[in-house]
Design a protein around this motif. Sequence first.
Motif, PDB file in Angstrom:
ATOM      1  N   SER A 226       0.851  -1.188   0.000  1.00  0.00           N
ATOM      2  CA  SER A 226       0.000   0.000   0.000  1.00  0.00           C
ATOM      3  C   SER A 226       0.887   1.238   0.000  1.00  0.00           C
ATOM      4  CB  SER A 226      -0.925   0.008   1.224  1.00  0.00           C
ATOM      5  OG  SER A 226      -0.167   0.039   2.422  1.00  0.00           O
ATOM      6  N   PHE A 227       0.369   2.326  -0.568  1.00  0.00           N
ATOM      7  CA  PHE A 227       1.128   3.573  -0.640  1.00  0.00           C
ATOM      8  C   PHE A 227       0.145   4.706  -0.904  1.00  0.00           C
ATOM      9  CE2 PHE A 227       1.160   1.440  -4.714  1.00  0.00           C
ATOM     10  CZ  PHE A 227       0.649   2.407  -5.572  1.00  0.00           C
ATOM     11  N   THR A 228       0.661   5.918  -0.758  1.00  0.00           N
ATOM     12  CA  THR A 228      -0.183   7.096  -0.952  1.00  0.00           C
ATOM     13  C   THR A 228      -0.059   7.602  -2.394  1.00  0.00           C
ATOM     14  OG1 THR A 228       1.583   8.606  -0.261  1.00  0.00           O
ATOM     15  CG2 THR A 228       0.123   7.743   1.461  1.00  0.00           C
ATOM     16  N   PHE A 229      -0.905   8.553  -2.693  1.00  0.00           N
ATOM     17  CA  PHE A 229      -0.933   9.146  -4.032  1.00  0.00           C
ATOM     18  C   PHE A 229       0.410   9.783  -4.383  1.00  0.00           C
ATOM     19  CE2 PHE A 229      -1.608  12.797  -6.793  1.00  0.00           C
ATOM     20  CZ  PHE A 229      -2.348  12.256  -7.823  1.00  0.00           C
ATOM     21  N   ARG A 230       1.050  10.426  -3.441  1.00  0.00           N
ATOM     22  CA  ARG A 230       2.277  11.165  -3.690  1.00  0.00           C
ATOM     23  C   ARG A 230       3.482  10.249  -3.875  1.00  0.00           C
ATOM     24  NH1 ARG A 230       1.680  16.515  -2.522  1.00  0.00           N
ATOM     25  NH2 ARG A 230       3.931  16.756  -2.270  1.00  0.00           N
ATOM     26  N   GLN A 231       3.364   8.969  -3.558  1.00  0.00           N
ATOM     27  CA  GLN A 231       4.505   8.063  -3.648  1.00  0.00           C
ATOM     28  C   GLN A 231       4.633   7.393  -5.019  1.00  0.00           C
ATOM     29  OE1 GLN A 231       3.527   5.615  -0.169  1.00  0.00           O
ATOM     30  NE2 GLN A 231       5.378   6.389   0.830  1.00  0.00           N
ATOM     31  N   CYS A 232       3.749   7.710  -5.960  1.00  0.00           N
ATOM     32  CA  CYS A 232       3.806   7.110  -7.299  1.00  0.00           C
ATOM     33  C   CYS A 232       3.813   8.224  -8.344  1.00  0.00           C
ATOM     34  CB  CYS A 232       2.616   6.171  -7.523  1.00  0.00           C
ATOM     35  SG  CYS A 232       2.616   5.383  -9.150  1.00  0.00           S
ATOM     36  N   TRP A 233       4.859   8.249  -9.154  1.00  0.00           N
ATOM     37  CA  TRP A 233       4.967   9.278 -10.179  1.00  0.00           C
ATOM     38  C   TRP A 233       3.902   9.117 -11.264  1.00  0.00           C
ATOM     39  CZ3 TRP A 233       7.497  13.633  -9.814  1.00  0.00           C
ATOM     40  CH2 TRP A 233       8.575  13.739  -8.945  1.00  0.00           C
ATOM     41  N   ALA A 234       3.506   7.897 -11.558  1.00  0.00           N
ATOM     42  CA  ALA A 234       2.463   7.694 -12.574  1.00  0.00           C
ATOM     43  C   ALA A 234       1.149   8.334 -12.145  1.00  0.00           C
ATOM     44  CB  ALA A 234       2.273   6.205 -12.829  1.00  0.00           C
ATOM     45  N   LEU A 235       0.797   8.204 -10.868  1.00  0.00           N
ATOM     46  CA  LEU A 235      -0.439   8.805 -10.373  1.00  0.00           C
ATOM     47  C   LEU A 235      -0.323  10.327 -10.359  1.00  0.00           C
ATOM     48  CD1 LEU A 235      -1.139   6.326  -7.434  1.00  0.00           C
ATOM     49  CD2 LEU A 235      -2.335   6.442  -9.616  1.00  0.00           C
ATOM     50  N   ARG A 236       0.844  10.828  -9.974  1.00  0.00           N
ATOM     51  CA  ARG A 236       1.016  12.280  -9.893  1.00  0.00           C
ATOM     52  C   ARG A 236       1.046  12.927 -11.272  1.00  0.00           C
ATOM     53  NH1 ARG A 236       5.927  13.116  -5.705  1.00  0.00           N
ATOM     54  NH2 ARG A 236       5.531  15.282  -6.305  1.00  0.00           N
ATOM     55  N   ARG A 237       1.638  12.213 -12.256  1.00  0.00           N
ATOM     56  CA  ARG A 237       1.734  12.773 -13.604  1.00  0.00           C
ATOM     57  C   ARG A 237       0.528  12.443 -14.464  1.00  0.00           C
ATOM     58  NH1 ARG A 237       7.236  10.558 -15.802  1.00  0.00           N
ATOM     59  NH2 ARG A 237       6.897  12.131 -17.445  1.00  0.00           N
ATOM     60  N   GLY A 238      -0.254  11.454 -14.026  1.00  0.00           N
ATOM     61  CA  GLY A 238      -1.448  11.086 -14.786  1.00  0.00           C
ATOM     62  C   GLY A 238      -1.150  10.347 -16.076  1.00  0.00           C
TER      63      GLY A 238
ATOM     64  N   PRO B 266       1.544   6.812 -17.856  1.00  0.00           N
ATOM     65  CA  PRO B 266       2.446   5.699 -17.499  1.00  0.00           C
ATOM     66  C   PRO B 266       3.849   6.204 -17.179  1.00  0.00           C
ATOM     67  CG  PRO B 266       1.139   5.138 -19.434  1.00  0.00           C
ATOM     68  CD  PRO B 266       0.870   6.585 -19.153  1.00  0.00           C
ATOM     69  N   HIS B 267       4.468   5.534 -16.226  1.00  0.00           N
ATOM     70  CA  HIS B 267       5.814   5.921 -15.780  1.00  0.00           C
ATOM     71  C   HIS B 267       6.721   4.707 -15.896  1.00  0.00           C
ATOM     72  CE1 HIS B 267       8.822   8.337 -13.829  1.00  0.00           C
ATOM     73  NE2 HIS B 267       8.995   7.420 -12.886  1.00  0.00           N
ATOM     74  N   TRP B 268       7.733   4.809 -16.785  1.00  0.00           N
ATOM     75  CA  TRP B 268       8.642   3.695 -17.093  1.00  0.00           C
ATOM     76  C   TRP B 268       9.993   3.985 -16.477  1.00  0.00           C
ATOM     77  CZ3 TRP B 268       7.790  -0.447 -20.780  1.00  0.00           C
ATOM     78  CH2 TRP B 268       8.915  -1.222 -21.043  1.00  0.00           C
ATOM     79  N   ILE B 269      10.545   3.002 -15.769  1.00  0.00           N
ATOM     80  CA  ILE B 269      11.868   3.126 -15.164  1.00  0.00           C
ATOM     81  C   ILE B 269      12.776   2.075 -15.783  1.00  0.00           C
ATOM     82  CG2 ILE B 269      13.218   2.976 -13.050  1.00  0.00           C
ATOM     83  CD1 ILE B 269      11.506   5.422 -13.181  1.00  0.00           C
ATOM     84  N   ASP B 270      13.912   2.499 -16.382  1.00  0.00           N
ATOM     85  CA  ASP B 270      14.859   1.566 -16.975  1.00  0.00           C
ATOM     86  C   ASP B 270      15.596   0.790 -15.897  1.00  0.00           C
ATOM     87  OD1 ASP B 270      14.206   2.352 -19.539  1.00  0.00           O
ATOM     88  OD2 ASP B 270      15.692   3.973 -19.550  1.00  0.00           O
ATOM     89  N   ALA B 271      16.180  -0.334 -16.310  1.00  0.00           N
ATOM     90  CA  ALA B 271      16.920  -1.173 -15.375  1.00  0.00           C
ATOM     91  C   ALA B 271      18.124  -0.423 -14.834  1.00  0.00           C
ATOM     92  CB  ALA B 271      17.367  -2.463 -16.067  1.00  0.00           C
ATOM     93  N   GLY B 272      18.272  -0.417 -13.536  1.00  0.00           N
ATOM     94  CA  GLY B 272      19.401   0.234 -12.888  1.00  0.00           C
ATOM     95  C   GLY B 272      19.270   1.724 -12.721  1.00  0.00           C
ATOM     96  N   ALA B 273      18.247   2.345 -13.361  1.00  0.00           N
ATOM     97  CA  ALA B 273      18.092   3.795 -13.250  1.00  0.00           C
ATOM     98  C   ALA B 273      17.472   4.156 -11.908  1.00  0.00           C
ATOM     99  CB  ALA B 273      17.226   4.326 -14.387  1.00  0.00           C
ATOM    100  N   GLN B 274      17.935   5.266 -11.339  1.00  0.00           N
ATOM    101  CA  GLN B 274      17.417   5.721 -10.053  1.00  0.00           C
ATOM    102  C   GLN B 274      16.652   7.025 -10.171  1.00  0.00           C
ATOM    103  OE1 GLN B 274      17.566   3.885  -7.360  1.00  0.00           O
ATOM    104  NE2 GLN B 274      18.772   2.291  -8.377  1.00  0.00           N
ATOM    105  N   ASN B 275      16.642   7.638 -11.327  1.00  0.00           N
ATOM    106  CA  ASN B 275      15.958   8.917 -11.473  1.00  0.00           C
ATOM    107  C   ASN B 275      14.446   8.696 -11.537  1.00  0.00           C
ATOM    108  OD1 ASN B 275      16.513   7.564 -13.929  1.00  0.00           O
ATOM    109  ND2 ASN B 275      15.885   9.387 -15.070  1.00  0.00           N
ATOM    110  N   LEU B 276      13.744   9.513 -10.792  1.00  0.00           N
ATOM    111  CA  LEU B 276      12.282   9.474 -10.760  1.00  0.00           C
ATOM    112  C   LEU B 276      11.742   8.087 -10.441  1.00  0.00           C
ATOM    113  CD1 LEU B 276      11.284  11.771 -13.763  1.00  0.00           C
ATOM    114  CD2 LEU B 276      11.348  12.342 -11.353  1.00  0.00           C
TER     115      LEU B 276
END
Length: 617
Positions: free
Chosen positions: A353-365, A367-377
């Motif tokens: 479970s998590f809040t609205f502010r803890q997911c960039w996809a929810l905040r940006r409205g 899809p949010h894709w994170i590459d392997a090993g990437a730490q940004n966003l």
Amino acid sequence: MELEAAIQQTFATGLVSASVAAAARQWMALPDPASHTTCLLVLEGESLVGIVLPRDLLRALATQPAQALGQIARPVVPLTSADLTQAIATEAGLKTLVDRFSQQQLEWLPLVDDRHRPVGLLPLSSLCQESIRRLQQQSTHRALAEQQMITAYQELRSMLDALPDMVFEIAIDQLQVKVLPTQLAQSLGRGGDLINQMVEILTHPDRSGPWLAAAREAVVKQTMISLEYSLYLNQQDIWFAASIVPISDRSAMWVARDISDRKQAERALAEANVQLKTWIEALERRNHDLKLLGDLSSLLQTCLSIEEAGDALPKLLAPLFPQCSGGLYLYDDLQGLFSIIGQWGSHLASNPSFTFRQCWALRRGRPHWIDAGAQNLRCQHVHDDFSGESLCVPIAGKGAPLGMLHLCAQPRQRLAPEHRPMAVTVAEHLALALADMQLRQHYQQREIHDEDSQLFNRRYLEQRLDRDLALAARNKTSLSVIAIALDGLELAERLSGRDCLRNLLQQVTERLRPRVHEGETLGCYGKHDLLLLLPGTDIEEACYRAEQLRQLLSSLELSLLEFTPKGIGAAMGIACFPNHGCTAAELIHRADLALYRARSGKGNWIVPYSLPSGDRA
């Protein structure tokens, strides 16, 4: 043959013992004038023993006419018909026959049969004419052959000039290569470079091994050998198809044609086949995904609750996203959290479970894709030690967040490119289905719940009581009904309004819910009245439970005095199946009668239906 036709059939003969004069008279008596210029054949019996030339006969006739003919005869080696036929058949035999004339210094050569009897004379002139005729014929044939050779050479040269191939004559023992003047060989630039490179390979001691081995094989087996090879020129491979044909026991002809266009077409065809196979696999995958999406939509339409959908959805979502883990989160309005309702895979790297502010996809409205090993966003709900690719897709309906679909690859792995559009499509299906499901649940809740207290309403209580009574009758168990009247709420509503009443009811129900056991039902039966159904409970235990509830409600009085100056009182009436009735209407009516008697007294009263109205429980 012409030579056989030239044989002189009439000739003069004389015996060995005849005189020269007699032989001369006999020779001159011949009717054929041609026979007078040939020679006189000297016979012994019927066999030829020699010849006398005309000049020898005239000389003897002038000096010794009585001399015997055999004394002036010249020995001769005659020809047989078989020798003549064999000799004139070949050029060598004809030459041998001319040599025989020369050796015997004769212009006529007698022919004899098998018994050595003369049959004719062969003139040297006819033999010379036959030789001349044959030489003329040979010359004609040679000229014709030369002309044919010239024509063939011109045709071959024209063919070579038009031939776009490399043609070599290879001497396999001496490492010698002869380049034939084809169109490619006569061209400058690319053609010359290719031929020079090929000649260098065929004549180089260290590089010619496998090439000459193919040529030797063709020569040894006296058969054509075919092979394909490439030459590197101008940073590209030039492909050739070579045919090696033996032309002797020591050499072979190497004909190589440029097949680069064919190779390129083959490569293009192979790539097209691979692309077609990829498209077919993608189409099959698409059809499979569409079927799964259809099953997903059908399932969502038949699910009665979101909880039921959460249990069933992972089984359909897992085949849509193979080789990865995922989770489906639903938004809880009361808690303000996105909580997981279903997951698949063994390595889900997201918090439950998590809040609205803890997911960039929810905040940006989006899809949010994170590459392997990437730490940004990186979303805060993703585990800190996770190093694979992840994808969050928001699920929204009517501008409000409903949930979130989360996918993650194995550690240090990547998600398939087709997962992103499929996740968006699935999220759209889920958004419509979840919004519809929440709307249905909302209306279902409104149909069976009281708006103020959020407890079950009267309609649901009556239906539930009918089911519990049927079960109690089948199991032959007791069932008690407690009717509860809350005093003080009416006064609070008059003083503070309906919102205050709603708040008080919700606080009362929050206190009562923990005391309601599994299988029991608490509902709102009137504006200020509650009804508690206790399956499997007899009258004594129901009275005990009622007293516990009364004491619990009494503890609310001090905290609610500001809303209800007189506090909240509770009067309770109890009826029990089967002693007080067998139907829902009978039990509720008699519980109401007991409640009426309890409210007629002062203070908090608990009255079973069978007890007098003045007795306190």
